[in-house]
Design a protein around this motif. Structure first.
Motif, short mmCIF file in Angstrom:
data_model
loop_
_atom_site.label_atom_id
_atom_site.label_comp_id
_atom_site.label_asym_id
_atom_site.label_seq_id
_atom_site.Cartn_x
_atom_site.Cartn_y
_atom_site.Cartn_z
N GLU A 210 2.57 8.01 1.08
CA GLU A 210 2.05 9.31 1.50
C GLU A 210 2.75 9.81 2.76
O GLU A 210 3.00 11.00 2.92
N LYS A 211 3.04 8.86 3.68
CA LYS A 211 3.68 9.25 4.94
C LYS A 211 4.88 8.36 5.18
O LYS A 211 4.81 7.15 5.03
N ALA B 254 10.39 14.69 4.15
CA ALA B 254 9.51 14.88 5.31
C ALA B 254 9.37 13.53 5.99
O ALA B 254 8.91 12.56 5.38
N VAL B 255 9.79 13.44 7.22
CA VAL B 255 9.84 12.14 7.87
C VAL B 255 9.49 12.27 9.35
O VAL B 255 9.79 13.27 10.00
N SER B 256 8.83 11.24 9.87
CA SER B 256 8.50 11.18 11.29
C SER B 256 9.37 10.09 11.92
O SER B 256 9.81 9.16 11.24
N GLY B 257 9.66 10.20 13.19
CA GLY B 257 10.50 9.21 13.86
C GLY B 257 10.53 9.48 15.35
O GLY B 257 9.60 9.12 16.08
N LYS B 258 11.56 10.17 15.79
CA LYS B 258 11.71 10.40 17.23
C LYS B 258 10.70 11.41 17.76
O LYS B 258 10.65 11.64 18.97
N GLY C 234 0.82 -1.21 0.00
CA GLY C 234 0.00 0.00 0.00
C GLY C 234 0.85 1.25 0.00
O GLY C 234 2.08 1.20 0.18
N THR C 235 0.22 2.39 -0.21
CA THR C 235 0.96 3.64 -0.37
C THR C 235 0.68 4.64 0.75
O THR C 235 1.25 5.72 0.78
N LYS C 236 -0.20 4.29 1.68
CA LYS C 236 -0.54 5.22 2.75
C LYS C 236 0.63 5.47 3.69
O LYS C 236 0.95 6.60 4.03
N LEU C 237 1.26 4.38 4.14
CA LEU C 237 2.33 4.48 5.13
C LEU C 237 3.56 3.70 4.69
O LEU C 237 3.45 2.54 4.31
N ASP D 125 13.35 7.04 -3.54
CA ASP D 125 12.33 6.38 -4.37
C ASP D 125 11.23 5.80 -3.50
O ASP D 125 10.05 5.89 -3.82
N PHE D 126 11.63 5.20 -2.38
CA PHE D 126 10.64 4.62 -1.46
C PHE D 126 9.74 5.72 -0.90
O PHE D 126 8.51 5.58 -0.87
N ALA D 127 10.36 6.82 -0.49
CA ALA D 127 9.61 7.94 0.08
C ALA D 127 8.60 8.48 -0.93
O ALA D 127 7.48 8.87 -0.57
N ALA D 128 9.02 8.49 -2.22
CA ALA D 128 8.14 9.05 -3.26
C ALA D 128 6.91 8.19 -3.49
O ALA D 128 5.88 8.66 -3.99
#
Lengths: 190, 582
Positions: free
Chosen positions: B275-276, B297-301, B228-231, B269-272
């Motif tokens: 969506e998140k 744009a990335v979430s983590g800590k 999937g492409t959502k997460l 490429d993976f990030a592209a």
């Protein structure tokens, strides 16, 4: 099959590693994917220890989290109570009634809680409690508590006795096999 | 041997080393890395040894690779600090035959003094790092590490963590294949790292990193599992297992088997495609910062902790998935911290230090438990060997009064590791310091490994034996005395006299670990409840075998080994043996 979870808990030095080795062997022979996670190092020095055994079609995480354990097998009563939050809503506890005072209790800084079996049952947990140390001594060694507990646990598994016997023969040193088989049988038939 | 079997992560690394034709291993024990070397020693084809410390181990392994054979060394995360010196320059020299360095992190600090993230060392030393996520990968990555080492002329770090090192999962084994020895050729420009040569090697290192980054873009160990492409989740090591446990195949995952150097295009490429983008990694935000440096744009800590190890519930909670909850018991459950074992030879010594109100600067080992109540007789523990160096500084700062009440306590193995150099400093720069070597004739905490003072090698065969008394005397210590820690009077006299002496001294508190198989125990003691007054004098030593039941002392016969330390504290003769007379 969805992943099943067994926790083996106790006090460092009580022999939980042999129990997890036995279960690992048993479940692998049944064709399951298996993961067993152990604790080495400092907590083995008389601290609270836990071993996770997970099996199913495909197991990812090596650890068991709160609310996930199908079985908690405990060498010591306080440890069963400590890990109770890890039990599934319909999970089963199999515990020895042996009590080993932790250092805060020994030095008088805390009390060993009373009536733990009743209190655990009051939360709705299914608790199978028995004096495994007495049965181990009856088998010939206080060190055989692990096999008494495995014998008791085998009650809840739909597996032929031969499978358990094969696993025992594979992981127990030959010198102690007869004693351990006796301990297993005493736990199973208690 | 069955082809398919359940294997501990560390044993799987050992199997991988075996199959890759590794021939020389030198390590220093440290949880959770110890079993790699112990398991490897079961293969008679591999020469295995315990070195006195990690720096020595790494240099031995380097020498062996220079000599043409595939070599390995293992250590825990803090051990890599000790070995950082050779590591950072081995990055410049490169290797001859393959060289792999096993390093095991301990997120959650199950048995460690900090939870540093070894990936920083990989980045800083510019050495590639592979990170397996289960036993099968541990085996495969150990073999891959040798291929990379020889192809790219670099040492390779193989990073384990507690949950990979100490978990068993299924592996399939293969035959051992030993490559031909590499000829050793004199090459001063490559192997003598003086400034002129090192200046010419540094560009080689940078070019190697560029090539390794290129390799990482398409390497099979860095794989995309689209769902999937959502997460989209970028993850590595045991965190990958928690992600799969929570999400299965319902989200997309970029699983990184190589965490240094990190790929660029693969991640972009993976990030592209999603969506998140979220990075799930234990400890420090290394992959996350890499993504940020790429402008992603990335979430983590922001949602996951920097502290402690992860679990499936923790990952689920942070990423908005269902969290399992358990019942709770409305009862205060007393903690059960680790304690010195019944019969532990360290107990008598720490009782003596506590009684004499000594300031105790401690070290790393089982005896660190001397800091635990009721003995509470240790006030500092920093790192391997730190006690012997720190007492000198402490006494320089505080003067004669401090010299008369301060001791350093260090184990036999830790003393050989890095206590000796601190002792040399005391001898050289002169403080009137008192150093106590607690010699239990084994490396205890990590599970009984031999060391240079025990007279046996890793395989238990007779080996060289360093004489601690002679060593201390050779450094210039005139006051070196041996005491039995089971003998409280002798212990008390030794501590009092050496603290009072007008020159530095070494006390060797010597008795083998009570858990050693060759140590014969006496019959358990029992308390005569008519004689016991319930004064609790025996409770001051914190022995797990003694408790108070109905106001009287009580000995647990399943734990007691008859050491008799409690007996010496009883003023009423209430302790007696359970041994039958005659």
């Amino acid at each position: 099959m969805e992943t099943k979870n067994i926790m083996i808990v106790g006090v460092g030095g009580q022999g939980s590693l042999l129990a997890s080795k036995l279960l690992g062997r048993l479940l692998l022979q049944q064709g399951y994917d298996v993961k067993v996670s152990e604790v080495h190092g400092m907590s083995q020095r008389g601290g609270s220890v836990v071993t996770y055994v997970r099996y199913g079609d495909s197991v990812a995480s090596p650890v068991i989290d709160k609310g996930e354990a199908d079985y908690i097998v405990s060498f010591e009563l306080l440890e069963a109570a400590r890990w109770l939050p890890y039990l599934k809503p319909d999970g089963q506890i199999v515990t020895s009634t042996q009590q080993i005072d932790p250092m805060p209790v020994i030095i008088g800084a805390a009390e060993y809680p009373a009536d733990l079996v009743e209190k655990m049952r009051a939360t709705g947990a299914k608790v199978d409690a028995m004096d495994c140390l007495a049965l181990a001594n009856e088998a010939g060694s206080s060190k055989a508590v692990n096999l008494v507990l495995m014998g008791r646990l085998s009650h809840y598994f739909d597996l032929p006795d031969e499978a358990w016997q094969e696993a025992m023969a594979a992981v127990v040193p030959p010198k102690f096999l007869e004693l351990n088989k006796k301990a297993f049988a005493l736990g199973k038939n208690a | 041997m069955d082809m398919k079997q359940l294997m501990l992560g560390n044993a799987a690394v050992a199997r991988g080393l075996y199959e890759a034709g590794c021939s020389v291993i030198s390590s220093y024990p440290g949880t959770p890395s110890t079993e790699i070397t112990e398991e490897a020693a079961k293969y008679s084809e591999i020469y295995c040894e315990w070195a006195p410390n990690e720096k020595v181990a790494m240099e031995v392994a380097f020498g062996a690779c220079l000599g043409g054979k595939r070599a390995f060394c293992a250590m825990k995360h803090v051990g890599l600090n000790v070995a950082a010196d050779p590591l950072y320059t081995m990055s410049y020299t490169g290797v001859n035959a393959g060289l792999v360095i096993g390093v095991a992190d301990d997120a959650g600090m199950h048995s460690s003094q900090n939870e540093q993230d070894s990936r920083h060392h990989a980045i800083a030393s510019k050495v590639p790092m592979l990170e397996p996520s289960d036993s099968a990968e541990s085996l495969a990555f150990a073999k891959l590490a040798y291929e990379l080492s020889e192809e790219f002329d670099t040492p390779v770090l193989l990073k384990m963590c507690t949950r990979v090192a100490h978990s068993q999962s299924i592996v399939e084994t293969a035959e051992r294949v030993v490559p031909e020895d590499k000829p050793y050729e004199k090459n001063i420009a490559k192997y003598v790292m003086m400034p002129g040569n090192a200046k010419r090697r540094h560009p080689v290192v940078e070019e190697r990193t560029r090539k390794l980054t290129e390799w990482a873009e398409t390497a099979p160990v860095n794989r995309v599992e689209m769902g999937g492409t959502k997460l989209g989740i970028v993850t590595a090591s045991t965190s990958y297992q928690y992600v799969k446990e929570v999400f299965g195949d319902s989200v997309s995952v970029l699983k990184l088997g190589m965490t240094n150097p990190l790929p660029v295009n693969l991640i972009r490429d993976f990030a592209a495609k999603v969506e998140k983008l979220v990075v799930v990694e234990e400890l420090d935000p290394i992959i996350e910062n890499h993504c940020k440096a790429l402008g992603l744009a990335v979430s983590g800590k922001d949602v996951l902790p920097m502290i402690d190890e992860f679990s499936q519930n923790l990952v689920a909670g942070a990423l908005g998935a269902e969290v399992h909850s358990g019942r709770s018991l409305d009862v205060a459950i007393p903690p059960r911290p680790p304690v010195m074992c019944a019969g532990c030879p360290h107990r008598g010594l720490f009782y003596t230090l506590s009684k004499n109100k000594c300031t105790v600067l401690g070290d790393i080992g089982c005896y660190t438990l001397g800091a635990v109540a009721p003995l509470a007789a240790m006030e500092m523990t920093l790192c391997m060997g730190g006690s012997v160096s720190a007492i000198h500084g402490f006494n320089k700062a505080r003067g004669a009064e401090s010299e008369g009440k301060t001791v350093a306590v260090i184990g036999d193995s830790t003393f050989m590791h890095s206590g000796m150099t601190g002792l040399a400093n005391i001898a050289y720069n002169q403080t009137n310091s008192t150093v106590i070597i607690v010699d239990n004739s084994i490396t205890g905490m990590t599970g009984h490994q031999q060391n240079p003072t025990t007279g046996f090698n890793l395989r238990g065969e007779p080996a060289g034996k360093i004489d601690l008394e002679a060593l201390c005397k050779a450094m210039g210590f005139r006051r070196v005395r041996v005491v039995d820690p089971y003998d409280l009077k002798a212990c008390d006299a030794a501590v009092k006299e050496e603290l009072a002496a007008a020159e530095p001294s070494v006390i060797i508190s010597r008795r083998p670990c009570a858990l050693l198989k060759n140590v014969k125990h006496k019959a358990p003691l029992a308390v005569d409840s008519d004689k016991c007054r319930g004064c609790k004098a025996c409770m001051k030593i914190g022995c797990p075998a003694i408790s108070i039941k109905n106001g009287k002392a009580c000995v647990d016969a399943t734990q007691c080994v008859g050491c008799g330390v409690c007996e010496q504290l009883c003023g009423f003769g209430a302790f007696g043996t359970t041994a039958k007379e005659g």
